[in-house]
Design a protein around this motif. Structure first.
Motif, short mmCIF file in Angstrom:
data_model
loop_
_atom_site.label_atom_id
_atom_site.label_comp_id
_atom_site.label_asym_id
_atom_site.label_seq_id
_atom_site.Cartn_x
_atom_site.Cartn_y
_atom_site.Cartn_z
N LEU A 146 0.83 -1.21 0.00
CA LEU A 146 0.00 0.00 0.00
C LEU A 146 0.86 1.25 0.00
N THR A 147 1.97 1.22 0.73
CA THR A 147 2.88 2.36 0.76
C THR A 147 3.48 2.62 -0.62
N VAL A 148 3.91 1.55 -1.28
CA VAL A 148 4.48 1.71 -2.63
C VAL A 148 3.43 2.23 -3.61
N ALA A 149 2.22 1.67 -3.54
CA ALA A 149 1.15 2.13 -4.43
C ALA A 149 0.83 3.60 -4.18
N LEU A 150 0.82 4.00 -2.92
CA LEU A 150 0.54 5.39 -2.57
C LEU A 150 1.64 6.31 -3.10
N ALA A 151 2.89 5.87 -2.97
CA ALA A 151 4.01 6.67 -3.47
C ALA A 151 3.91 6.87 -4.97
N VAL A 152 3.52 5.82 -5.69
CA VAL A 152 3.36 5.95 -7.14
C VAL A 152 2.22 6.91 -7.47
N ALA A 153 1.10 6.79 -6.74
CA ALA A 153 -0.07 7.63 -7.02
C ALA A 153 0.21 9.11 -6.79
N VAL A 154 0.93 9.43 -5.72
CA VAL A 154 1.11 10.85 -5.39
C VAL A 154 2.09 11.55 -6.31
N VAL A 155 2.95 10.80 -7.00
CA VAL A 155 3.93 11.47 -7.87
C VAL A 155 3.44 11.61 -9.30
N VAL A 156 2.27 11.06 -9.60
CA VAL A 156 1.72 11.26 -10.95
C VAL A 156 1.34 12.72 -11.11
N PRO A 157 1.97 13.44 -12.03
CA PRO A 157 1.71 14.88 -12.12
C PRO A 157 0.39 15.18 -12.82
N ALA A 158 -0.12 16.37 -12.55
CA ALA A 158 -1.27 16.84 -13.30
C ALA A 158 -0.83 17.17 -14.73
N ARG A 159 -1.75 17.04 -15.65
CA ARG A 159 -1.44 17.35 -17.05
C ARG A 159 -2.72 17.82 -17.74
N THR A 160 -2.57 18.47 -18.86
CA THR A 160 -3.72 18.88 -19.66
C THR A 160 -3.46 18.52 -21.11
N ASP A 161 -4.49 18.06 -21.78
CA ASP A 161 -4.33 17.60 -23.17
C ASP A 161 -3.86 18.73 -24.07
N PRO A 162 -2.96 18.45 -25.00
CA PRO A 162 -2.47 19.50 -25.90
C PRO A 162 -3.54 19.94 -26.89
N ILE A 163 -3.39 21.15 -27.40
CA ILE A 163 -4.26 21.69 -28.45
C ILE A 163 -3.38 21.97 -29.66
N PRO A 164 -3.50 21.20 -30.73
CA PRO A 164 -2.66 21.42 -31.92
C PRO A 164 -2.79 22.84 -32.44
N GLY A 165 -1.66 23.51 -32.58
CA GLY A 165 -1.66 24.88 -33.08
C GLY A 165 -2.04 25.93 -32.06
N GLY A 166 -2.37 25.50 -30.85
CA GLY A 166 -2.78 26.45 -29.81
C GLY A 166 -1.89 26.34 -28.59
N ILE A 167 -2.48 26.60 -27.43
CA ILE A 167 -1.73 26.55 -26.18
C ILE A 167 -2.53 25.75 -25.16
N ALA A 168 -1.84 24.90 -24.42
CA ALA A 168 -2.47 24.09 -23.38
C ALA A 168 -1.41 23.75 -22.34
N GLU A 169 -1.50 24.34 -21.17
CA GLU A 169 -0.48 24.10 -20.15
C GLU A 169 -1.01 24.38 -18.76
N LEU A 170 -0.39 23.73 -17.80
CA LEU A 170 -0.59 24.04 -16.39
C LEU A 170 0.67 24.74 -15.90
N THR A 171 0.51 25.93 -15.36
CA THR A 171 1.68 26.70 -14.98
C THR A 171 1.52 27.23 -13.57
N ASP A 172 2.58 27.82 -13.09
CA ASP A 172 2.62 28.38 -11.73
C ASP A 172 3.03 29.85 -11.82
N VAL A 173 2.24 30.70 -11.17
CA VAL A 173 2.55 32.12 -11.13
C VAL A 173 2.69 32.52 -9.67
N ASP A 174 3.91 32.64 -9.21
CA ASP A 174 4.19 33.02 -7.82
C ASP A 174 3.44 32.13 -6.83
#
Length: 462
Positions: A146-174
């Motif tokens: 369970l500890t190993v499974a939890l470690a794997v789950a928590v490190v999966v990053p958030a992501r957003t599907d790309p938009i061809p020719g456009g912009i798609a990102e998760l960013t941090d501002v301060d």
């Protein structure tokens, strides 16, 4: 004599002192528990290592229980100055139990479970019977898995599907999480500020309002304390700090996309810092758009109180009636005093319960788990200070166009103050669109109509 007593007291005490030290360090490092994937992974790794040290030094099964217990005592003692539902004494109400599970229980999984598993592997004292040996090995193996499974789950990053020719990102501002999406980077830039305090509408924007990406570069802000911005709550949150956050993100967008002005859209609780930002810094915005616009929270809450009391009496909800009558009219000092509003206000007005739309990859596992506790922690810190806000005198006029998209069935606690304020609001271009059948969240209840209304309003300024 116990197993613990057969070995060097100094060695055992030294190992347990390390456990206490880790609890104190964790209290200052992550006072509300690990909130990011990196923090969670380090918590698992360090806790497991501390557990191994405790088990090996004590060479006793008692370390499996004693090490986590000492960690909890040290942690809770060291963070006693931190306030908020996630760290305050548990409250056994429906929301209080949810906060306990998503706050302290989650923290326990990330620290106590790996610590106990580490101590179990390292204590080296076999049980006296075969059954106990087998049971111990099975329990240790399950805890480790369970500890190993939890470690794997928590490190999966958030992501957003790309938009061809456009912009798609998760960013941090301060320290603030922002999702940016659009079919074309040349489209007008729109910044969306969600509500309530500690809120994140990233999921809603992806599942229900993705059509806006055809018309705008849509930047969705996680307000301080909510979603990806939950870790930033430690810096404190007030109306002025929230306005400053809006301006910080606005300036980053203006610079990045080379715009003099952008569109600002605020909903519900987020509409207060949004419209105050437009009032104080109009040179940054081409137009302000409010939906579910909040105006006077103190007056609105008193209307909610009377309407809910009337509803509860009519529906013979005796426990709700009793609690509201005992508390008396708001404002109230404690965040849990507002629990009847949070649980029953939509039912009282015959509106659908809000959906958090969490099943999107833009949220990490921890962000999903912390949804409610983040809102309660932020509400506890921010909401009392907002009781003095009244747009009748705080924002009597705007020097930019002011557009509003309201639901026809908006709750009276918001609709009544809005109507009187809108009537007197001065703006070079003031417009109101009412969406039939919609309530407090027209953008999620009737998304197609909302997109049509918004794009029609902004067409001249686009």
């Amino acid at each position: 004599m116990t197993d613990l007593g057969r070995h060097s007291p100094a060695r055992s005490a030294g190992a347990l002192l390390v456990v206490v030290a880790w609890g104190v360090i964790a209290a200052f490092w992550t006072p509300r528990g690990p909130l990011t994937g990196g923090q969670a992974l380090w918590s698992i790794v360090i806790s497991a290592a501390v557990g191994v040290l405790a088990g090996r030094s004590a060479r006793s099964r008692w370390a499996i229980l004693l090490a986590p217990l000492l960690y909890v005592v040290a942690l809770e003692s060291a963070r006693i100055g931190v306030s908020g539902p996630s760290v305050d004494p548990p409250v056994l109400t429906p929301i209080g139990v949810l906060v306990l599970v998503s706050g302290r229980f989650m923290h326990g999984l990330l620290a106590l479970l790996p610590m106990a598993a580490g101590a179990a592997w390292a204590h080296r004292r076999p049980a006296r019977t075969r059954f106990r040996r087998v049971a111990g090995r099975v329990a240790t193996s399950l805890a480790t898995a369970l500890t190993v499974a939890l470690a794997v789950a928590v490190v999966v990053p958030a992501r957003t599907d790309p938009i061809p020719g456009g912009i798609a990102e998760l960013t941090d501002v301060d320290g603030l999480g922002v999702m940016i999406r659009g079919r074309s980077t040349t489209s007008p830039v729109l910044l969306y500020v969600p509500g309530p305090p500690g809120a994140s509408d990233t999921g809603m924007m992806r599942t229900r309002l993705s059509a806006l990406e055809n018309h705008f570069v849509v930047a969705t802000l996680d307000r301080r304390g909510g979603g990806a911005s939950y870790p930033a709550l430690g810096d404190g949150v007030t109306l002025d700090s929230e306005v400053a956050d809006v301006i910080t993100v606005t300036d980053r967008l203006r610079q990045r996309f080379d715009r003099d002005r952008i569109v600002l859209l605020g909903h519900s609780g987020g509409s207060i810092p949004a419209i105050v930002a437009a009032y104080r810094h109009p040179e940054r915005f081409s137009v302000y758009v409010g939906t579910g616009q909040a105006v006077d929270l103190r007056a609105g809450d008193r209307i909610f109180y009377q309407d809910m009391l009337t509803w509860a009496r009519a529906q013979e909800r005796r426990e709700v009636v009793k609690r509201l009558e005992e508390q008396g009219p708001p404002p109230w000092p404690d965040v849990y005093d507002y629990e009847p509003f949070q649980l029953y206000v939509n039912e009282a007005y015959g509106l659908p319960a809000p959906s958090f739309d969490l099943n999107v990859p833009e949220y990490t596992m921890l962000q999903k788990v912390h949804t409610m506790v983040a809102m309660l922690d932020t509400w506890d810190e921010l909401y009392p200070g907002l009781q003095s806000v009244d747009l009748h005198h705080d924002v009597p006029a705007l020097t930019v166009p002011a557009y509003f998209i309201q639901g026809e069935r908006e709750m009276r606690g918001l609709a009544v103050p809005f109507a009187s304020w809108y009537e007197t609001l001065r703006s070079p271009d003031k417009r109101l669109v009412t969406i039939p059948g919609a309530g407090h969240r027209p953008m999620s209840e009737t998304p197609d109509r909302f997109v049509d209304a918004l794009t029609a309003l902004l067409q001249p300024s686009g």
